[in-house]
Design a protein around this motif. Structure first.
Motif, PDB file in Angstrom:
ATOM      1  N   ARG A  97      13.698  11.312 -15.736  1.00  0.00           N
ATOM      2  CA  ARG A  97      13.013  10.505 -15.874  1.00  0.00           C
ATOM      3  C   ARG A  97      11.750  11.129 -16.682  1.00  0.00           C
ATOM      4  O   ARG A  97      11.492   9.968 -17.059  1.00  0.00           O
ATOM      5  CB  ARG A  97      12.363   9.692 -14.446  1.00  0.00           C
ATOM      6  CG  ARG A  97      12.950   9.244 -13.383  1.00  0.00           C
ATOM      7  CD  ARG A  97      12.761   8.065 -12.084  1.00  0.00           C
ATOM      8  NE  ARG A  97      11.458   7.225 -12.701  1.00  0.00           N
ATOM      9  CZ  ARG A  97      10.736   6.600 -12.143  1.00  0.00           C
ATOM     10  NH1 ARG A  97      10.843   6.436 -11.319  1.00  0.00           N
ATOM     11  NH2 ARG A  97      10.093   5.232 -12.563  1.00  0.00           N
TER      12      ARG A  97
ATOM     13  N   HIS B 114       1.402  17.199  -4.003  1.00  0.00           N
ATOM     14  CA  HIS B 114       2.308  15.529  -4.347  1.00  0.00           C
ATOM     15  C   HIS B 114       3.230  15.476  -3.191  1.00  0.00           C
ATOM     16  O   HIS B 114       4.228  16.503  -3.229  1.00  0.00           O
ATOM     17  CB  HIS B 114       3.479  15.224  -5.530  1.00  0.00           C
ATOM     18  CG  HIS B 114       3.633  13.990  -5.719  1.00  0.00           C
ATOM     19  ND1 HIS B 114       2.551  13.623  -6.422  1.00  0.00           N
ATOM     20  CD2 HIS B 114       4.794  13.790  -5.281  1.00  0.00           C
ATOM     21  CE1 HIS B 114       3.602  12.494  -6.671  1.00  0.00           C
ATOM     22  NE2 HIS B 114       4.314  12.428  -5.281  1.00  0.00           N
TER      23      HIS B 114
ATOM     24  N   LYS C 284       6.178  14.652  -0.858  1.00  0.00           N
ATOM     25  CA  LYS C 284       7.190  13.903  -1.144  1.00  0.00           C
ATOM     26  C   LYS C 284       7.508  12.805  -0.211  1.00  0.00           C
ATOM     27  O   LYS C 284       6.999  12.908   1.371  1.00  0.00           O
ATOM     28  CB  LYS C 284       8.386  14.777  -0.844  1.00  0.00           C
ATOM     29  CG  LYS C 284       8.709  16.087  -2.003  1.00  0.00           C
ATOM     30  CD  LYS C 284       9.871  16.887  -1.788  1.00  0.00           C
ATOM     31  CE  LYS C 284       9.850  18.157  -2.613  1.00  0.00           C
ATOM     32  NZ  LYS C 284      11.140  18.948  -2.695  1.00  0.00           N
ATOM     33  N   PRO C 285       7.866  11.594   0.130  1.00  0.00           N
ATOM     34  CA  PRO C 285       9.003  11.611  -1.452  1.00  0.00           C
ATOM     35  C   PRO C 285       8.314  11.209  -2.545  1.00  0.00           C
ATOM     36  O   PRO C 285       6.805  11.176  -2.536  1.00  0.00           O
ATOM     37  CB  PRO C 285      10.195  10.283  -0.792  1.00  0.00           C
ATOM     38  CG  PRO C 285       8.564   9.699   0.559  1.00  0.00           C
ATOM     39  CD  PRO C 285       8.159  10.354   0.918  1.00  0.00           C
ATOM     40  N   VAL C 286       8.478  11.858  -2.950  1.00  0.00           N
ATOM     41  CA  VAL C 286       7.646  11.601  -4.765  1.00  0.00           C
ATOM     42  C   VAL C 286       7.650  10.145  -5.131  1.00  0.00           C
ATOM     43  O   VAL C 286       8.498   8.973  -5.055  1.00  0.00           O
ATOM     44  CB  VAL C 286       9.036  12.295  -5.906  1.00  0.00           C
ATOM     45  CG1 VAL C 286       8.440  12.571  -7.018  1.00  0.00           C
ATOM     46  CG2 VAL C 286       9.194  14.028  -5.391  1.00  0.00           C
ATOM     47  N   ASP C 287       6.424   9.735  -5.625  1.00  0.00           N
ATOM     48  CA  ASP C 287       5.778   8.952  -5.660  1.00  0.00           C
ATOM     49  C   ASP C 287       6.010   8.595  -7.605  1.00  0.00           C
ATOM     50  O   ASP C 287       4.673   9.246  -8.204  1.00  0.00           O
ATOM     51  CB  ASP C 287       4.057   8.360  -5.487  1.00  0.00           C
ATOM     52  CG  ASP C 287       3.788   7.345  -5.814  1.00  0.00           C
ATOM     53  OD1 ASP C 287       4.443   6.700  -7.112  1.00  0.00           O
ATOM     54  OD2 ASP C 287       3.017   6.085  -5.064  1.00  0.00           O
ATOM     55  N   PHE C 288       6.716   8.906  -8.200  1.00  0.00           N
ATOM     56  CA  PHE C 288       6.759   9.073  -9.540  1.00  0.00           C
ATOM     57  C   PHE C 288       5.297   8.609 -11.176  1.00  0.00           C
ATOM     58  O   PHE C 288       4.902   9.548 -10.766  1.00  0.00           O
ATOM     59  CB  PHE C 288       8.132   8.214 -10.318  1.00  0.00           C
ATOM     60  CG  PHE C 288       8.293   9.339 -11.631  1.00  0.00           C
ATOM     61  CD1 PHE C 288       9.047  10.555 -11.876  1.00  0.00           C
ATOM     62  CD2 PHE C 288       8.483   8.900 -13.003  1.00  0.00           C
ATOM     63  CE1 PHE C 288       8.688  10.951 -12.784  1.00  0.00           C
ATOM     64  CE2 PHE C 288       8.140   8.899 -14.320  1.00  0.00           C
ATOM     65  CZ  PHE C 288       8.345  10.238 -14.159  1.00  0.00           C
ATOM     66  N   SER C 289       5.017   7.486 -10.275  1.00  0.00           N
ATOM     67  CA  SER C 289       3.639   6.832 -10.830  1.00  0.00           C
ATOM     68  C   SER C 289       2.482   7.885 -11.136  1.00  0.00           C
ATOM     69  O   SER C 289       2.349   8.460 -11.925  1.00  0.00           O
ATOM     70  CB  SER C 289       3.534   5.802 -10.573  1.00  0.00           C
ATOM     71  OG  SER C 289       4.652   4.540 -11.358  1.00  0.00           O
ATOM     72  N   LYS C 290       2.355   8.244  -9.628  1.00  0.00           N
ATOM     73  CA  LYS C 290       1.164   9.102  -8.934  1.00  0.00           C
ATOM     74  C   LYS C 290       1.354  10.557  -9.290  1.00  0.00           C
ATOM     75  O   LYS C 290       0.634  11.145 -10.005  1.00  0.00           O
ATOM     76  CB  LYS C 290       1.575   8.858  -7.752  1.00  0.00           C
ATOM     77  CG  LYS C 290       0.480   9.946  -7.082  1.00  0.00           C
ATOM     78  CD  LYS C 290       0.303   9.933  -5.577  1.00  0.00           C
ATOM     79  CE  LYS C 290      -1.028  11.304  -4.970  1.00  0.00           C
ATOM     80  NZ  LYS C 290      -1.267  11.829  -3.571  1.00  0.00           N
TER      81      LYS C 290
END
Length: 128
Positions: free
Chosen positions: A20, A102, A104-110
């Motif tokens: 990503r 940050h 987990k689980p990873v919030d990609f947008s954040k």
């Protein structure tokens, strides 16, 4: 191109994140344990480090402290990636030398927002 060092030992997470991030135009360097993360921070000169805190060989807290203590490594922003989301865990990662946290689980947008927020700080420091 912005270079991100991703220090993560779980294949599903590093595979997901690296793909990503690369699609977003970042160059991604992988390390799979804390010691390898410290070494790659030294030699690869990443613009930012995404550091899992539960790593083999050298945990993330120790890796962050080692990176910060090594005067041969220029100041690089570090974002802690961790499943530790209890009260006090964020403060513990910041005390170890991480710039952000940050859960987990990873919030990609954040996570992208956190990366972008820390990158200008590195550019400003380099100009000083």
């Amino acid at each position: 191109m912005t270079r991100i060092l991703l220090v993560e030992d779980h294949e599903e997470i590093w595979d997901f994140l690296s793909r990503r991030l690369q699609r977003r135009g970042y160059e991604v360097i992988l390390a799979h344990d804390g010691q390898d993360g410290v070494e790659k921070t030294r030699v690869a000169s990443p613009d930012i480090v995404l550091l899992d805190m539960n790593l083999p060989i050298l945990d993330g807290w120790t890796a962050a402290k080692t990176i910060r203590a090594d005067t041969s490594i220029p100041r690089v922003p570090i974002i802690a990636l961790t499943a530790h989301a209890m009260s006090g865990d964020r403060e513990k990662t910041l005390a170890a030398g991480c710039d952000d946290y940050h859960a987990k689980p990873v919030d990609f947008s954040k996570l992208l927002g956190q990366i972008e927020a820390l990158l200008p700080a590195k550019t400003e420091q380099a100009a000083q």
